[in-house]
Design an enzyme around this catalytic site. Structure first.
Site, PDB file in Angstrom:
ATOM      1  N   ASP A   1       0.857  -1.173   0.000  1.00 53.73           N
ATOM      2  CA  ASP A   1       0.000   0.000   0.000  1.00 53.73           C
ATOM      3  C   ASP A   1       0.904   1.237   0.000  1.00 53.73           C
ATOM      4  OD1 ASP A   1      -2.535   1.406   0.315  1.00 53.73           O
ATOM      5  OD2 ASP A   1      -1.819   1.875   2.328  1.00 53.73           O
TER       6      ASP A   1
ATOM      7  N   ASP B   1      -0.243   5.180   0.536  1.00 49.78           N
ATOM      8  CA  ASP B   1      -0.558   6.197   1.536  1.00 49.78           C
ATOM      9  C   ASP B   1      -0.510   5.587   2.937  1.00 49.78           C
ATOM     10  OD1 ASP B   1      -1.186   8.516  -0.122  1.00 49.78           O
ATOM     11  OD2 ASP B   1      -2.885   7.336  -0.826  1.00 49.78           O
TER      12      ASP B   1
ATOM     13  N   ASP C   1      -1.317  -0.376   6.173  1.00 52.55           N
ATOM     14  CA  ASP C   1      -1.473   0.345   7.438  1.00 52.55           C
ATOM     15  C   ASP C   1      -2.914   0.363   7.922  1.00 52.55           C
ATOM     16  OD1 ASP C   1      -2.085   2.137   5.192  1.00 52.55           O
ATOM     17  OD2 ASP C   1      -2.359   3.672   6.733  1.00 52.55           O
TER      18      ASP C   1
END
Length: 340
Positions: A26, A28, A225
């Site tokens: 991922d 961001d 995250d």
């Protein structure tokens, strides 16, 4: 390597980068926050790449074309990568639509260039109004989206057109804090229409399938995250996952994760890719991992030994928190020094 059951973390006797052949990363909150590189990202990925791990950069954010994202990653010092190493939810939703709609169909675009380009690459024609005869609506994030575009999407959906969306992340992390994500804009259209969209991005598996098709890999590891998109998405796709604590889901959220929504591994940041993840031993209200030891007193988890950002310490802490909940439904919170 041992794979985690719902109640426990997985463990390895080799670095994750030697255990899995491709990392689905991922962006961001994992590699960067806006224009800022996250500490440890470049060095962690370079070390993983040096062990032979392939890197696929995947994102639910459909606002920019994959080539533009790749250029940004290169400018940030990420290991050598091609444009094809970036896979976006816009590419995944374009693939879904091209398979479902007649070739050359017109679609009502609610988004920007990052969504338009992959749609056109799949032979679809983007239009801006219901009056232009679209056969479907597609929505993806762009910071310039406004009321008129959301209203046009609502009119088209109420007219019976199928509705596709790149992703439903409610928020997007930025250097200034959390901002509304595509899911918040999708929710506005849902409020107006009552319709439920077809979703391509995480936690749905279309983006994972698109990544394997484009990048390859037989033993993928998702790195993210967010528990609600990255980790749940990995579980939906049947692959293992590493949760890093540099974005949305913090240690408190990890402690509170229930069976069926837990990552396979945890680390402070992407440097955890190039580390071993030793087994954790839980003894009542105490857990040990390598040289780290943590304990619960009341509802507070405290570190007795080990570095507070070390992977071994975090593993012991997360494993103990899950064990306390699964055995006694005791909710544990970390003391204020962990990963600070």
């Amino acid at each position: 390597m041992t794979i985690a059951a719902d109640a426990c973390l997985g463990s390895t006797t080799r670095a994750l980068s030697a255990t899995y052949d491709v990392a689905m990363l991922d962006l961001d909150g994992v590699v960067y926050l806006g224009s800022e590189v996250i500490d440890g990202a470049a060095s962690g990925l370079a070390a993983a790449r040096a062990r032979g791990m392939r890197l696929a950069y995947i994102t639910n954010n459909a606002s920019r074309p994959a080539g533009e994202v790749a250029a940004k990653l290169r400018s940030m010092g990420m290991p050598a990568l091609d444009d094809e190493d970036v896979v976006t939810s816009a590419q995944a939703v374009a693939h879904l639509m091209a398979e479902a709609l007649p070739a050359g169909s017109s679609v009502l675009l609610v988004g920007g260039e990052g969504l338009q380009i992959p749609l056109e690459e799949r032979g679809l024609r983007c239009v801006a109004s219901l009056q232009d005869g679209p056969v479907a609506v597609v929505q993806g994030f762009h910071p310039d989206l406004g009321w008129h575009q959301l209203a046009e999407a609502s009119y088209a959906i109420q007219a019976g057109l199928p509705w596709y969306v790149s992703n439903t992340d409610m928020t997007v992390p930025t250097p200034r804090g959390m901002a509304p994500g595509n899911g918040s804009l999708v929710q506005a259209v849902r409020n107006a229409t009552g319709a439920v969209p077809i979703v391509a991005g995480k936690p749905e598996r279309a983006l994972f399938d698109e990544t394997i098709e484009r990048v390859g890999g037989r033993r993928p590891l998702m790195v993210g995250d967010r528990l609600d998109t990255d980790i749940d998405g990995a579980l939906n796709a049947g692959i293992d996952s590493l949760a890093v604590l540099t974005g949305v889901s913090d240690l408190r959220a990890l402690f509170a994760a229930v069976p069926g929504h837990r990552p396979t591994y945890v680390a402070a940041d992407l440097r955890g890719l190039d580390e071993e993840h030793p087994a954790v031993v839980v003894d009542g209200a105490v857990a040990r991992c390598a040289g780290a030891e943590v304990a619960v007193e009341g509802h507070l988890l405290q570190v007795r030994s080990g570095g507070r950002q070390d992977t071994a310490t975090l593993r012991a802490a997360v494993e103990l928190a899950w064990s306390m909940w699964d055995r006694s439904h005791i909710s544990v919170v970390p003391d204020g020094t962990l990963v600070s």
